[in-house]
Design a protein around this motif. Sequence first.
Motif, PDB file in Angstrom:
ATOM      1  N   UNK A  47       0.826  -1.212   0.000  1.00 57.86           N
ATOM      2  CA  UNK A  47       0.000   0.000   0.000  1.00 57.86           C
ATOM      3  C   UNK A  47       0.858   1.260   0.000  1.00 57.86           C
ATOM      4  N   UNK A  48       1.919   1.264   0.803  1.00 53.02           N
ATOM      5  CA  UNK A  48       2.819   2.413   0.832  1.00 53.02           C
ATOM      6  C   UNK A  48       3.478   2.643  -0.519  1.00 53.02           C
ATOM      7  N   UNK A  49       3.907   1.572  -1.160  1.00 53.35           N
ATOM      8  CA  UNK A  49       4.546   1.681  -2.472  1.00 53.35           C
ATOM      9  C   UNK A  49       3.560   2.219  -3.507  1.00 53.35           C
ATOM     10  N   UNK A  50       2.333   1.725  -3.464  1.00 51.57           N
ATOM     11  CA  UNK A  50       1.304   2.199  -4.391  1.00 51.57           C
ATOM     12  C   UNK A  50       1.036   3.687  -4.180  1.00 51.57           C
ATOM     13  N   UNK A  51       0.924   4.106  -2.935  1.00 53.90           N
ATOM     14  CA  UNK A  51       0.709   5.527  -2.643  1.00 53.90           C
ATOM     15  C   UNK A  51       1.878   6.374  -3.127  1.00 53.90           C
ATOM     16  N   UNK A  55       1.734   9.145  -6.231  1.00 52.45           N
ATOM     17  CA  UNK A  55       1.960  10.560  -5.930  1.00 52.45           C
ATOM     18  C   UNK A  55       2.915  11.219  -6.924  1.00 52.45           C
ATOM     19  N   UNK A  56       3.582  10.449  -7.760  1.00 50.07           N
ATOM     20  CA  UNK A  56       4.503  10.985  -8.759  1.00 50.07           C
ATOM     21  C   UNK A  56       3.726  11.194 -10.061  1.00 50.07           C
ATOM     22  N   UNK A  57       3.442  12.457 -10.425  1.00 45.06           N
ATOM     23  CA  UNK A  57       2.617  12.720 -11.612  1.00 45.06           C
ATOM     24  C   UNK A  57       3.187  12.132 -12.903  1.00 45.06           C
ATOM     25  N   UNK A  62       2.784   7.940 -17.054  1.00 43.36           N
ATOM     26  CA  UNK A  62       3.393   6.829 -17.777  1.00 43.36           C
ATOM     27  C   UNK A  62       2.536   5.563 -17.669  1.00 43.36           C
ATOM     28  N   UNK A  63       2.003   5.311 -16.480  1.00 48.32           N
ATOM     29  CA  UNK A  63       1.127   4.148 -16.297  1.00 48.32           C
ATOM     30  C   UNK A  63      -0.141   4.268 -17.134  1.00 48.32           C
ATOM     31  N   UNK A  64      -0.730   5.462 -17.134  1.00 43.52           N
ATOM     32  CA  UNK A  64      -1.953   5.666 -17.912  1.00 43.52           C
ATOM     33  C   UNK A  64      -1.689   5.503 -19.408  1.00 43.52           C
ATOM     34  N   UNK A  65      -0.560   6.024 -19.873  1.00 44.08           N
ATOM     35  CA  UNK A  65      -0.206   5.863 -21.288  1.00 44.08           C
ATOM     36  C   UNK A  65       0.002   4.392 -21.617  1.00 44.08           C
ATOM     37  N   UNK A  66       0.674   3.674 -20.730  1.00 44.64           N
ATOM     38  CA  UNK A  66       0.895   2.249 -20.962  1.00 44.64           C
ATOM     39  C   UNK A  66      -0.412   1.475 -20.986  1.00 44.64           C
ATOM     40  N   UNK A  67      -1.298   1.832 -20.095  1.00 42.33           N
ATOM     41  CA  UNK A  67      -2.608   1.171 -20.029  1.00 42.33           C
ATOM     42  C   UNK A  67      -3.399   1.378 -21.316  1.00 42.33           C
ATOM     43  N   UNK A  68      -3.248   2.549 -21.919  1.00 40.71           N
ATOM     44  CA  UNK A  68      -4.008   2.873 -23.118  1.00 40.71           C
ATOM     45  C   UNK A  68      -3.290   2.522 -24.417  1.00 40.71           C
TER      46      UNK A  68
END
Length: 82
Positions: A47-51, A55-57, A62-68
């Motif tokens: 959970x800490x790692x996910x938070x 928190x890093x925009x 990058x995650x959202x771009x990869x997902x799409x």
Amino acid sequence: MYNINVTNARAKLYELLNMAICDSEIVNIATKNGNAVIISEAEYQSLLETLYLSSDPSYKQSLLEGKNTDLSDCVDESDVTL
């Protein structure tokens, strides 16, 4: 999520801890002053790692771009030489 009141939790503390650690069960302990939750250390660290990552925009973007990204646009790892 496993729910239990504080009186019963006292009697079953070891069992509740094992449920959290071995079975990744979230244990909710109800008291008259509010509730508390028991989770495993591994779940807590996750959970800490996910938070932190969320928190890093730039990482989040990058995650959202990869997902799409369409799978056909992804690199086949078998074609990559190191």
